[in-house]
Motif scaffolding. Structure first.
Motif, short mmCIF file in Angstrom:
data_model
loop_
_atom_site.label_atom_id
_atom_site.label_comp_id
_atom_site.label_asym_id
_atom_site.label_seq_id
_atom_site.Cartn_x
_atom_site.Cartn_y
_atom_site.Cartn_z
N MET A 98 77.21 44.68 -63.24
CA MET A 98 75.86 44.12 -63.13
C MET A 98 74.74 45.16 -63.19
N VAL A 155 83.56 43.30 -62.78
CA VAL A 155 84.33 42.07 -62.61
C VAL A 155 85.11 41.78 -63.90
N LYS A 202 77.58 46.10 -55.69
CA LYS A 202 77.67 45.16 -56.81
C LYS A 202 76.32 44.45 -56.84
N TYR A 203 75.85 44.00 -57.96
CA TYR A 203 74.49 43.48 -58.10
C TYR A 203 73.46 44.54 -57.69
N GLU A 247 73.56 46.07 -54.94
CA GLU A 247 73.40 45.91 -53.50
C GLU A 247 74.73 46.14 -52.78
N VAL A 248 74.64 46.41 -51.49
CA VAL A 248 75.85 46.68 -50.70
C VAL A 248 76.63 45.38 -50.45
N ILE A 249 77.90 45.36 -50.84
CA ILE A 249 78.73 44.18 -50.55
C ILE A 249 79.78 44.48 -49.49
N GLY A 250 79.80 45.72 -48.98
CA GLY A 250 80.77 46.07 -47.94
C GLY A 250 81.07 47.55 -48.00
#
Lengths: 391, 102
Positions: free
Chosen positions: B10, B18, B65-66, B68-71
């Motif tokens: 992204m 993905v 991802k995007y 931004e933080v996803i974890g």
């Protein structure tokens, strides 16, 4: 529905000036004890709808108010022509109080209660007689040409997968912008599933007060998990979400936030509350599909756009729910339940904008009377977000 | 001719891409995003919709991802590895870890 123009739709004008896209007679049980009688009336009288629930008694404080607001909102939703409010008699949520609020919209509303009418059979007979008259009156009302500025759409994603944030949700975001640009209203909900994406929405708030509320409602939702001492991941992302490729709540949230398009965030409203502003609004709801769907419909949404990656049958008794698949495989696998395929974006055969336009055209058609799959299957889901214990 | 696998990355700052079709372990995948290009050997089978690392990620490092933080990575992850709940942990709503935050 002779003509079709994607800038207009044919709806039912109500006494309070609002516009319905359906013309239901609602049998509204204010207490769980009356739900079975309500269901039996719907079986006797064609054109009536109802909902099963387990609320209406032994509730206090904000939880009482939220349930009351939900009942009133379902009754006042402009998709409803008239209401038979069905009570038991001794319950906390008195049928007369709910009916009194609904009556303020000027729509036909009557009260029947089981204890006053000598038991279930007389109550069903009495309720059915009133409902039958209302259905006939409703059937005489004609649709008229209405503007998109009179439409409130609810947006929702359920059974998310990794494609939700790539295809169906951004396409719904395009529709949200199109509705807002035409003077209408789009409701963003699912506070739980915006944890981790709140900063992106706060940036779009119309003023500092709205931005502050964005952080406040997110913090309150996150604190519910803290107070219970639980890992939110045991509920969200769900097992199906995880199987579909989502690894964390934050990842799910960032995909879910795409439904909100790109327009300014006008206000935050409480669960089942009607928006006071047009444009994009955020309703504070849980992520639970049925509870948040109910909140948006009680808040006045006439049409709901529901994206799904795993597939779900969800529908509402009074608002058409347009189901949108995030990937082509699930669209084909669950063709009985899903109306539109946004998986073409993943396949590379269509763009986000062209799918958005397709969904928008479907909104116009459905608002004019085209039935959604959930309506055809009679998927009448209803659930109220409980925020307190029962006493 | 080398097969072109369908994937999506992204944002250029992302650590993951993905898979838009199933990838077998050992597949050679070309991933690109806004002028960046990665040639990655996939180390695990990756199902449709699942993520793989496009760069090496250190233990404890934020995963993006995007943009931004996803974890956070719970262990070291090498480029091409499946990134999912076995090596990525969400940071938000963690009452189990944070205790009552008031």
């Amino acid at each position: 529905m002779a003509m079709q123009d994607s800038g207009k739709f044919w709806g039912y004008r109500r006494a309070d000036g609002r516009v319905g896209v359906r013309n239901h007679v609602l049998i509204l049980p204010t207490i769980t004890c009356a739900t079975q009688a309500a269901k039996q009336i719907t079986e006797l009288v064609k054109g009536t709808v109802s909902f099963i629930h387990q609320h209406g008694c032994a509730q206090v404080g904000v939880d009482y108010e939220q349930t009351f607001r939900t009942y009133v909102g379902m009754g006042t939703n402009p998709n409803v022509y008239g209401v038979v409010v069905l009570g038991l008699g001794c319950e906390t949520h008195q049928a007369r109080s709910v009916a009194g609020e609904i009556a303020k919209t000027g729509k036909p509303v009557e009260v029947v209660s089981i204890q006053d009418h000598g038991g279930t059979l007389f109550t069903i007979a009495q309720g059915a007689k009133i409902a039958a008259k209302m259905v006939q009156d409703a059937s005489a009302q004609m649709r008229e040409l209405c503007d998109f500025s009179e439409l409130i759409i609810g947006t929702e994603c359920g059974g998310s997968d990794a494609c939700s944030g790539l295809s169906a949700n951004p396409a719904v975001g395009v529709v949200s912008d199109m509705i807002v640009d035409r003077g209408g209203t789009s409701i963003l909900a699912e506070t739980t599933e915006l944890i981790g994406a709140e900063h992106l929405l706060a940036e779009r708030a119309v003023d500092d007060q709205v931005a502050k509320r964005v952080y406040d409602v997110i913090k309150a939702m996150e604190n519910r998990a803290f107070m219970m001492g639980v890992d939110i991941r045991t509920g969200n992302p769900s097992p199906g979400n995880i199987k579909g490729g989502l690894s964390s709540l934050e990842e799910k949230s960032l995909g879910a936030a795409n439904k909100a398009g790109s327009r300014p965030l006008q206000e935050l409203i409480d669960y089942a509350q009607a928006p006071s502003k047009k444009g994009l609004v955020w309703m504070d709801t849980p992520g639970h599909d049925i509870e948040q769907l109910t909140g948006m419909v009680a808040g006045g949404a006439q049409v709901v756009l529901f994206t799904t990656g795993r597939g779900t049958p969800t529908g509402s008794p009074i608002a058409p729910v347009i189901k949108i698949a995030t990937n082509s495989a699930i669209f084909e696998k669950m063709a009985d339940n899903i109306d539109i395929n946004a998986g073409t974006i993943i396949d590379g055969t269509e763009t986000i904008v062209s799918v958005g336009q397709r969904i928008f055209d479907e909104v116009a058609l459905v608002a004019t009377g085209k039935l959604t799959k959930a309506e055809i299957l009679g998927q009448h889901d209803f659930g109220i977000w409980r925020i307190g214990p029962t006493f | 001719m080398e097969k072109r696998y369908k994937t999506v990355m992204m944002k250029p700052q992302d650590k993951v891409a993905v898979a838009l079709e199933p990838l077998a372990a050992g597949a050679e995948v070309a991933v690109s995003c806004e002028g960046l290009a990665f040639q990655i050997t996939v180390r695990d089978p990756i199902e449709f919709g699942h993520k793989f690392a496009v760069v090496g990620i250190g233990k404890g490092e934020d995963i993006l991802k995007y943009g931004e933080v996803i974890g956070v990575a719970t262990r070291e992850i090498q480029a091409g590895e499946h990134v999912h709940v076995h090596n990525l942990e969400g940071k938000r709503g963690r009452g189990d870890r944070n205790g009552y935050a008031g």
